[in-house]
Design a protein around this motif. Structure first.
Motif, short mmCIF file in Angstrom:
data_model
loop_
_atom_site.label_atom_id
_atom_site.label_comp_id
_atom_site.label_asym_id
_atom_site.label_seq_id
_atom_site.Cartn_x
_atom_site.Cartn_y
_atom_site.Cartn_z
N VAL A 1 69.27 45.77 77.22
CA VAL A 1 68.08 46.58 77.49
C VAL A 1 67.80 47.50 76.30
CG1 VAL A 1 67.20 48.47 78.94
CG2 VAL A 1 68.26 46.46 80.00
N LYS B 1 68.40 37.15 78.26
CA LYS B 1 67.14 37.18 79.02
C LYS B 1 67.37 37.68 80.45
CE LYS B 1 64.73 33.51 76.51
NZ LYS B 1 64.18 32.16 76.60
N SER B 2 68.41 37.18 81.10
CA SER B 2 68.66 37.61 82.48
C SER B 2 69.13 39.07 82.52
CB SER B 2 69.67 36.69 83.17
OG SER B 2 70.94 36.77 82.56
N HIS B 3 69.93 39.49 81.53
CA HIS B 3 70.36 40.89 81.49
C HIS B 3 69.16 41.82 81.30
CE1 HIS B 3 74.47 39.95 81.84
NE2 HIS B 3 74.89 40.13 80.58
N VAL B 4 68.23 41.44 80.44
CA VAL B 4 67.04 42.27 80.21
C VAL B 4 66.21 42.35 81.49
CG1 VAL B 4 64.86 42.45 78.94
CG2 VAL B 4 66.98 41.92 77.72
N ALA B 5 65.97 41.22 82.12
CA ALA B 5 65.17 41.21 83.35
C ALA B 5 65.86 42.01 84.45
CB ALA B 5 64.95 39.77 83.82
N ARG B 6 67.16 41.79 84.63
CA ARG B 6 67.91 42.51 85.66
C ARG B 6 67.95 44.01 85.35
NH1 ARG B 6 72.62 39.96 85.14
NH2 ARG B 6 71.70 38.11 86.01
N CYS C 1 66.45 45.13 73.39
CA CYS C 1 65.20 44.40 73.63
C CYS C 1 64.05 45.28 74.11
CB CYS C 1 65.45 43.28 74.64
SG CYS C 1 66.58 42.01 74.00
N ASN D 1 64.75 38.64 72.16
CA ASN D 1 65.94 38.23 72.90
C ASN D 1 66.90 37.46 72.00
OD1 ASN D 1 65.00 39.36 75.29
ND2 ASN D 1 64.02 37.48 75.97
N ARG E 1 65.86 45.78 83.49
CA ARG E 1 64.51 46.36 83.65
C ARG E 1 64.22 46.62 85.12
NH1 ARG E 1 59.25 44.80 84.59
NH2 ARG E 1 57.68 45.85 83.31
N ALA E 2 64.55 45.67 85.95
CA ALA E 2 64.31 45.83 87.39
C ALA E 2 65.13 47.00 87.95
CB ALA E 2 64.65 44.54 88.13
N ASP F 1 57.81 46.76 89.69
CA ASP F 1 58.01 45.69 88.70
C ASP F 1 56.84 44.72 88.76
OD1 ASP F 1 59.17 44.18 86.76
OD2 ASP F 1 60.78 43.38 88.01
#
Length: 169
Positions: free
Chosen positions: A124, A149-154, A127, A134, A156-157, A167
């Motif tokens: 996070v 990608k999944s760490h950034v999405a998770r 990125c 990423n 961010r959420a 979101d």
């Protein structure tokens, strides 16, 4: 004392053993901090003392000299902390004006970031906060691209949830 001044490790260790409790207690009281801070300062004090021991003119005044070294170390640390706080405040003020984010919101964001697992927080930070791709983050962190990608999405959420946002983006 004479043996320690001539470089005897064992003699200096005996001096440390004899004076460490007094130095630690003095530093704890003088700084108003906890034992961990006092222990760190005491270690620095004895390190400085070991290096400067040969410059001590009156070996009979070792205890007084040692407490002076301890006091100077604590003052150096206090000044350093104040300079660091001033740098942090200046940085935060610059961030606030640049991004329109209040200091209160910045503190809330920092707290929410601290709650993320270390690998998610790193992704996070790179990125989203540093605007890295990423792929760049994956290479720098040694993680697979999909994991980043999944760490950034998770991450961010979780940040949005912790800060009360949605979101929708």
């Amino acid at each position: 004392m004479r043996r320690a001044c001539r470089g005897s490790d064992a003699a200096f260790a005996a001096l440390v053993q004899r004076h460490q409790g007094t130095v630690r207690t003095f530093l704890r009281r003088a700084t108003g901090s906890g034992w961990a801070e006092a222990d760190d300062l005491a270690q620095e004090t004895f390190l400085v003392a070991w290096r400067a021991l040969r410059s001590l003119r009156d070996p009979a005044g070792f205890r007084t000299w040692l407490m002076g070294v301890a006091w100077k170390r604590s003052q150096d640390r206090t000044r350093s902390a104040l300079r660091g706080a001033a740098r942090d405040m200046a940085w935060m003020e610059g961030q606030e004006s640049a991004r329109g984010v209040s200091a209160e919101d910045r503190i809330s964001l920092d707290a929410a970031m601290a709650d993320l697992p270390p690998d998610v927080r790193a992704c996070v930070a790179l990125c989203l906060a540093q605007d890295w791709s990423n792929a760049e983050a994956a290479q720098a962190l040694g993680l697979p691209l999909g994991t980043v990608k999944s760490h950034v999405a998770r991450g961010r959420a979780r940040l949005l949830k912790a800060l009360g946002g949605s979101d929708d983006a």
